[in-house]
Design a protein around this motif. Structure first.
Motif, PDB file in Angstrom:
ATOM      1  N   GLN A 110       0.815  -1.211   0.000  1.00  0.00           N
ATOM      2  CA  GLN A 110       0.000   0.000   0.000  1.00  0.00           C
ATOM      3  C   GLN A 110       0.853   1.266   0.000  1.00  0.00           C
ATOM      4  N   ALA A 111       2.044   1.181   0.555  1.00  0.00           N
ATOM      5  CA  ALA A 111       2.919   2.353   0.625  1.00  0.00           C
ATOM      6  C   ALA A 111       3.660   2.603  -0.691  1.00  0.00           C
ATOM      7  N   LEU A 112       3.749   1.578  -1.551  1.00  0.00           N
ATOM      8  CA  LEU A 112       4.554   1.703  -2.761  1.00  0.00           C
ATOM      9  C   LEU A 112       3.754   1.735  -4.065  1.00  0.00           C
ATOM     10  N   LEU A 113       2.566   1.135  -4.089  1.00  0.00           N
ATOM     11  CA  LEU A 113       1.810   1.060  -5.337  1.00  0.00           C
ATOM     12  C   LEU A 113       1.455   2.454  -5.854  1.00  0.00           C
ATOM     13  N   PHE A 114       1.137   2.508  -7.145  1.00  0.00           N
ATOM     14  CA  PHE A 114       0.797   3.815  -7.733  1.00  0.00           C
ATOM     15  C   PHE A 114      -0.713   3.976  -7.814  1.00  0.00           C
ATOM     16  N   TRP A 115      -1.204   5.070  -7.253  1.00  0.00           N
ATOM     17  CA  TRP A 115      -2.612   5.463  -7.343  1.00  0.00           C
ATOM     18  C   TRP A 115      -2.636   6.969  -7.539  1.00  0.00           C
ATOM     19  N   ALA A 116      -3.074   7.414  -8.698  1.00  0.00           N
ATOM     20  CA  ALA A 116      -2.953   8.806  -9.109  1.00  0.00           C
ATOM     21  C   ALA A 116      -3.517   9.821  -8.118  1.00  0.00           C
ATOM     22  N   PRO A 117      -4.680   9.583  -7.488  1.00  0.00           N
ATOM     23  CA  PRO A 117      -5.209  10.600  -6.559  1.00  0.00           C
ATOM     24  C   PRO A 117      -4.251  10.979  -5.434  1.00  0.00           C
ATOM     25  N   LEU A 118      -3.295  10.087  -5.098  1.00  0.00           N
ATOM     26  CA  LEU A 118      -2.358  10.389  -4.023  1.00  0.00           C
ATOM     27  C   LEU A 118      -1.305  11.415  -4.432  1.00  0.00           C
ATOM     28  N   LEU A 119      -1.357  11.870  -5.673  1.00  0.00           N
ATOM     29  CA  LEU A 119      -0.480  12.953  -6.122  1.00  0.00           C
ATOM     30  C   LEU A 119      -1.133  14.315  -5.913  1.00  0.00           C
ATOM     31  N   TYR A 120      -2.417  14.308  -5.561  1.00  0.00           N
ATOM     32  CA  TYR A 120      -3.189  15.554  -5.493  1.00  0.00           C
ATOM     33  C   TYR A 120      -3.834  15.678  -4.120  1.00  0.00           C
ATOM     34  N   PRO A 121      -3.251  16.512  -3.251  1.00  0.00           N
ATOM     35  CA  PRO A 121      -3.769  16.653  -1.874  1.00  0.00           C
ATOM     36  C   PRO A 121      -5.232  17.066  -1.811  1.00  0.00           C
ATOM     37  N   ASN A 122      -5.701  17.829  -2.796  1.00  0.00           N
ATOM     38  CA  ASN A 122      -7.090  18.281  -2.756  1.00  0.00           C
ATOM     39  C   ASN A 122      -8.078  17.144  -2.999  1.00  0.00           C
ATOM     40  N   LEU A 123      -7.599  16.035  -3.545  1.00  0.00           N
ATOM     41  CA  LEU A 123      -8.480  14.900  -3.822  1.00  0.00           C
ATOM     42  C   LEU A 123      -8.374  13.806  -2.769  1.00  0.00           C
ATOM     43  N   SER A 124      -7.144  13.570  -2.281  1.00  0.00           N
ATOM     44  CA  SER A 124      -6.940  12.462  -1.358  1.00  0.00           C
ATOM     45  C   SER A 124      -6.487  12.892   0.024  1.00  0.00           C
ATOM     46  N   GLY A 125      -6.091  14.152   0.164  1.00  0.00           N
ATOM     47  CA  GLY A 125      -5.563  14.604   1.437  1.00  0.00           C
ATOM     48  C   GLY A 125      -4.117  14.236   1.673  1.00  0.00           C
ATOM     49  N   SER A 126      -3.496  13.613   0.680  1.00  0.00           N
ATOM     50  CA  SER A 126      -2.094  13.204   0.788  1.00  0.00           C
ATOM     51  C   SER A 126      -1.330  13.635  -0.450  1.00  0.00           C
ATOM     52  N   PHE A 127      -0.015  13.772  -0.288  1.00  0.00           N
ATOM     53  CA  PHE A 127       0.874  14.075  -1.415  1.00  0.00           C
ATOM     54  C   PHE A 127       2.042  13.108  -1.359  1.00  0.00           C
ATOM     55  N   GLU A 128       2.019  12.087  -2.207  1.00  0.00           N
ATOM     56  CA  GLU A 128       3.006  11.010  -2.157  1.00  0.00           C
ATOM     57  C   GLU A 128       3.607  10.787  -3.551  1.00  0.00           C
ATOM     58  N   PRO A 129       4.477  11.706  -3.998  1.00  0.00           N
ATOM     59  CA  PRO A 129       5.007  11.650  -5.360  1.00  0.00           C
ATOM     60  C   PRO A 129       5.946  10.484  -5.622  1.00  0.00           C
ATOM     61  N   TRP A 130       6.515   9.878  -4.564  1.00  0.00           N
ATOM     62  CA  TRP A 130       7.429   8.759  -4.786  1.00  0.00           C
ATOM     63  C   TRP A 130       6.755   7.583  -5.486  1.00  0.00           C
ATOM     64  N   ARG A 131       5.434   7.534  -5.392  1.00  0.00           N
ATOM     65  CA  ARG A 131       4.707   6.421  -6.004  1.00  0.00           C
ATOM     66  C   ARG A 131       4.839   6.395  -7.534  1.00  0.00           C
ATOM     67  N   LEU A 132       5.202   7.531  -8.118  1.00  0.00           N
ATOM     68  CA  LEU A 132       5.424   7.567  -9.562  1.00  0.00           C
ATOM     69  C   LEU A 132       6.490   6.566  -9.988  1.00  0.00           C
ATOM     70  N   LEU A 133       7.441   6.288  -9.101  1.00  0.00           N
ATOM     71  CA  LEU A 133       8.531   5.359  -9.412  1.00  0.00           C
ATOM     72  C   LEU A 133       8.417   4.049  -8.632  1.00  0.00           C
ATOM     73  N   THR A 134       7.970   4.113  -7.381  1.00  0.00           N
ATOM     74  CA  THR A 134       7.968   2.904  -6.557  1.00  0.00           C
ATOM     75  C   THR A 134       6.901   1.894  -6.977  1.00  0.00           C
ATOM     76  N   GLY A 135       5.931   2.337  -7.765  1.00  0.00           N
ATOM     77  CA  GLY A 135       4.938   1.388  -8.260  1.00  0.00           C
ATOM     78  C   GLY A 135       5.574   0.257  -9.049  1.00  0.00           C
ATOM     79  N   ALA A 136       6.753   0.504  -9.630  1.00  0.00           N
ATOM     80  CA  ALA A 136       7.453  -0.521 -10.406  1.00  0.00           C
ATOM     81  C   ALA A 136       8.045  -1.614  -9.522  1.00  0.00           C
ATOM     82  N   LEU A 137       8.074  -1.388  -8.217  1.00  0.00           N
ATOM     83  CA  LEU A 137       8.638  -2.383  -7.304  1.00  0.00           C
ATOM     84  C   LEU A 137       7.589  -3.374  -6.810  1.00  0.00           C
ATOM     85  N   VAL A 138       6.316  -3.049  -6.966  1.00  0.00           N
ATOM     86  CA  VAL A 138       5.235  -3.865  -6.422  1.00  0.00           C
ATOM     87  C   VAL A 138       4.639  -4.736  -7.526  1.00  0.00           C
TER      88      VAL A 138
END
Length: 296
Positions: A110-138
């Motif tokens: 859950q900490a590494l997968l890529f989910w686009a809304p987590l790039l936009y704080p106004n949509l998810s309340g979080s800002f987790e840009p590392w997921r752009l790359l770490t999704g390739a590890l899961v």
């Protein structure tokens, strides 16, 4: 299999080992050199003759200072092992094994997968840009990671020695980013895992570089086409968006590599690669300024 044009063009082979194909040039004389003949210098690599001339040109005071301060001398690459390829496979396998640990694995995924809304704080309340790359590890299953890492191993063994380690890392990272950006624009709410975007980027690069060297790329094109088609077949649960994004970026990055091979073009090559990365990041602002195009 290679074409006659490829075999006749000696620039595609190491000047000291005519049977070894390479994509790396000596920064001083611009001759093609294989991994065994490459000596890593302060900037780029040099061939054995240029290294010898450089050492002979040193003054006694320079040689004495070098010995006194024990500065590391240029290290000769003694083999063509794709170290970066093996490292990526090892890190990805480690992440997969972590994901199998009860009570920990789900949190890692859950900490590494890529989910686009987590790039936009106004949509998810979080800002987790590392997921752009770490999704390739899961990866979702043993077969998922197995097939992706097998493809990486097969392509990386040929492509990494041709490009050099830093170019290969750049290609892999930008292709991964391209896959994530494509998912953001084309399938915003879908969680995505896997290194498929990066793998398709390597496939695209292999097409461009193989064509540039004059190699027969028909087999690569067929395999790539089959894998693209599979992504559109219902029931396979494959993110064709990541495939397309990674492929497009891989083609573009490889085109830059083939058009900026000369040592004098190194700065241009770096800026072009930076521009590709910046352009991908800029596309992530589309959901902010034109949400109807992405969010529907």
């Amino acid at each position: 299999m290679t074409t006659d044009d490829f075999r006749r063009n000696r620039d595609n082979f190491c000047y000291r080992h005519p049977d070894r194909q390479s994509f790396v040039l000596c920064q001083r004389c611009l001759r093609t050199i294989c991994p065994e003949c490459q000596t890593q210098g302060a900037v780029g690599v040099v061939c054995p003759e240029c290294l010898r001339e450089q050492q002979q040109a040193q003054s006694p005071a320079e040689r004495k200072a070098e010995r006194r301060w024990s500065r590391p001398r240029a290290v000769t690459v003694n083999d063509g092992r794709p170290i970066v390829t093996y490292t990526i496979i090892g890190i990805t396998a480690f992440a997969y094994l972590l994901g199998l640990i009860p009570g920990v694995g789900d949190a890692v995924k859950q900490a590494l997968l890529f989910w686009a809304p987590l790039l936009y704080p106004n949509l998810s309340g979080s800002f987790e840009p590392w997921r752009l790359l770490t999704g390739a590890l899961v990866h979702s299953s043993f077969w998922h990671i197995g097939l992706n890492m097998l493809a990486l191993w097969m392509i990386g063994r040929s492509l990494e020695p041709l490009l050099g380690r830093w170019r290969f890392i750049t290609l892999y990272a930008l292709s991964t980013l391209g896959g994530s950006v494509a998912v953001t624009l084309l399938s915003f709410g879908t969680p995505v895992v896997g290194a498929s975007g990066a793998i398709f980027g390597l496939f695209g690069a292999l097409l461009i570089i193989g064509r540039h060297l004059g190699a027969n790329i028909a087999g690569i094109a067929i395999v790539l086409g089959i894998n693209l088609v599979i992504g559109f077949i219902p029931g396979f649960n494959v993110s064709w968006q990541a495939h397309i994004g990674g492929l497009v970026v891989g083609l573009l990055v490889a085109f830059i590599f083939t058009r900026t091979r000369a040592a004098r073009q190194r700065t241009l090559q770096i800026w072009l690669l930076v521009a590709v990365g910046a352009g991908l990041i800029a596309l992530l602002f589309v959901p902010v300024f034109a949400p109807d195009l992405v969010l529907g």
